[in-house]
Design an enzyme around this catalytic site. Structure first.
Site, PDB file in Angstrom:
ATOM      1  CB  THR A 381      -8.101  -0.514   3.980  1.00  0.00           C
ATOM      2  OG1 THR A 381      -6.697  -0.878   3.971  1.00  0.00           O
ATOM      3  CG2 THR A 381      -8.552  -1.063   4.173  1.00  0.00           C
ATOM      4  N   GLY A 464      -3.029   0.558   5.772  1.00  0.00           N
ATOM      5  CA  GLY A 464      -1.617   0.370   6.396  1.00  0.00           C
ATOM      6  C   GLY A 464      -1.359   0.263   7.723  1.00  0.00           C
TER       7      GLY A 464
END
Length: 573
Positions: A381, A464
């Site tokens: 991310t 995550g």
């Protein structure tokens, strides 16, 4: 005989940290130095914090494609100083409308038969067309821009387009993730034409980019230019949408034109929990942000500051709170349009006390289960944050999910589709079970801290299940132990992995507690004696990527922090 060289001295602050960055007229903290500079340039051109955040996100999709891009989803929290309100945006896409659960399962079984998946594989694969859900990022940019933008979108996207054409130098951590991604895709797609588009876009000559290599992506430049000139409809119902749909036409599964054409993100109300005089705000499911709130709701029942920050007691309580919260994540967190969760009950003080009472202060519990909150009315991310001269603050997170994404690179468009659909469950009756047109469970979560109705800090920590665990560790470091905004991120972290999962592919109930080397050796041994399964990980990979901007209203300044485990910087003026 050799010895590792330790940190040098500092006149102020901890020897293992750096100084926060200060500014008063604007600030940006991102995972790439050039993206931070892009955001600052947009602020100096008169753009709002939202304009700058979009510009930085577009640049990161080019410069950090190992973590994000326009093939993924986006979640945002915005503090608007004009209305003095927090606004939340859920920009997650949905599964294909034309694929049922039975069809999905049949296609997974066919992959096993062809040897593309192991025979004992459970869940949804991370690669290929099956885990692809509609990308929500571009729609999110335009929704945010319509409400809070100042500059025209072609000006906002111009820096990313220019870098995509002229090139940018690859930074060290991103080069490391490029190498991991190429190793994976060149193995998975060794005999597949899918590898051609991946190689031609990022790995020319079959080589992974090295630090300092100049990388271009002219296909992405053309795509961003089309979006800048023709708007979001070019991506969802125009020429780009038709190209994306055509790419999937001959595949067994995947998106259709109609899936793109009907996509719409959603403005949502952030939820909060009060902790040590402050209010942490997170976005509701289908994301996992409320897991951080549940952890704090549990931890508020014990005074962690009675021990030292590096003590086994502090780690033990935080880890057990995580395990309890994530049991509820696995049971309740899903697309609320399909499976509404008892959110008020999950965040109530009474429920937090009930869950806290399950923690044995002397030993790790072998197994927890989900709770039964009262029914009350009512997830690789990139994270970035930007603040402007008017006091607007943006907390933005964006991702392609695992690795670079699904491996699906539409012809000539320069980006990879996310594999977020991997996070659906295949278990009938589960809240997060796959269904057509449904949003999968999401790991990516922005955060925002308030006090007495005023903004305090825009922050996030990517990676995550590390994300809610990281949010809580940052706040405990600052609110319980008095660390500054940079020290709170540089301090050694834990990641607990295990227990039940929203995918129904559950792990070991006790799980594994991963610690960074900065945790004292005596603490490690005590945690093991308490029953935790502890491993030391010095890589930094598991432990996320933190950025933050903290506002001091009395002094009229911002203090920014960036992640030492990434390539990023904070810039200000």
């Amino acid at each position: 005989m050799s010895a590792e060289l330790g940190p040098g001295g500092r006149p102020v602050g901890e020897t293992w940290s750096r100084s926060p960055v200060y500014g008063s007229r604007g600030m940006a903290a991102t995972a790439h130095p050039l993206a931070s500079q892009v955001a600052l340039d947009i602020l100096k051109e008169g753009g709002s914090a939202v304009d700058a955040a979009i510009a930085a996100n577009a640049a990161l999709g080019l410069m950090e494609p190992t973590g994000n891009g326009i093939g993924g989803d986006i979640f945002v929290i915005v503090w608007d100083p004009k209305t003095r309100q927090l606004h939340g945006y859920n920009g997650s896409g949905r599964s294909p409308q034309g694929q049922t659960l039975a069809q999905l399962q049949s296609r997974i079984d066919a992959m096993k038969t062809r040897g593309e998946l192991p025979g004992d594989f459970r869940g949804i694969p991370s690669h290929g067309p099956l885990p692809v859900s509609v990308p929500g990022t571009v729609d999110g940019w335009f929704a945010l821009h319509e409400r809070f933008g100042s500059l025209p979108m072609n000006q906002v996207l111009a820096p990313a387009i220019d870098y995509a054409r002229s090139g940018f130098p690859v930074s060290p951590v991103i080069a490391y993730y490029f190498s991991r991604s190429w190793d994976f895709f060149s193995r998975i797609y060794a005999d597949s034409p899918h590898l051609d588009n991946i190689r031609d876009t990022w790995f020319k000559g079959g080589q992974s980019p090295q630090p300092g290599d100049i990388l271009t992506n002219t296909d992405l430049a053309d795509t961003l230019e089309t979006i800048a000139l023709e708007g979001r409809d070019a991506f969802y119902s125009g020429s780009l949408a038709r190209q994306m749909a055509a790419y999937f036409d001959d595949m067994d599964g995947g998106l259709a034109y109609e899936d793109l054409a009907v996509h719409q993100g959603e403005w949502v109300a952030p939820g909060s929990v009060h902790y040590r005089g402050y209010d942490l705000y997170e976005l509701p499911p289908n994301g996992q942000g409320f897991a951080a709130l549940q952890m704090l709701s549990i931890l508020k029942n014990v005074d962690l500051s009675q021990w030292s920050r590096g003590s086994a007691e502090v780690f033990h309580y935080m880890v057990e709170a995580k395990r309890l919260a994530f049991e509820d994540v696995a049971r309740y967190y899903a697309d609320p349009a399909f499976a509404p969760a008892p959110l008020a009950g999950l965040l109530s003080d009474d429920y937090g006390k009930q869950r806290f009472a399950l923690i044995d202060p002397r030993r790790a519990s072998a197994e927890f289960g989900p709770g039964e909150p009262k029914l009350e009315s009512e997830g690789d991310t990139t994270y970035l944050t930007v603040a402007d001269k008017d006091g607007m603050m943006v907390s933005l997170i964006q991702s392609n999910y695992r690795g670079m994404g699904s491996g699906m690179v539409p012809d000539g468009l320069g980006f990879m589709f996310q594999d977020r659909g991997e996070l659906f469950s295949l278990e009938q009756g589960h809240a997060n079970v796959y269904a057509p047109g449904k949003r999968p469970f999401q790991t990516i979560i922005p955060a925002f801290l308030m006090k007495d109705g005023e903004p305090v800090m825009s922050f996030g920590l990517m990676g995550g299940s590390m994300q809610p665990q990281g949010h809580v560790q940052i706040l405990v470091n600052m609110l319980d132990f008095g660390m500054n905004v940079q020290e709170a991120g540089d301090a050694a972290r834990f990641l607990h992995d295990g227990g039940r999962e929203p995918t129904s592919v559950d792990g070991d109930p006790l799980g594994t507690l991963y610690l960074e080397p900065g945790v004292p050796a005596q603490t490690v041994e005590r945690l093991r004696a308490m029953g935790h399964k502890v491993e030391i990980d010095a890589s930094g990979v598991r432990f996320g990527g933190y950025q933050a901007i903290k506002v001091d209203r009395e002094k009229g300044s911002y203090a920014g922090a960036t992640e030492m485990r990434k390539d990023g910087t904070v810039v200000a003026w």
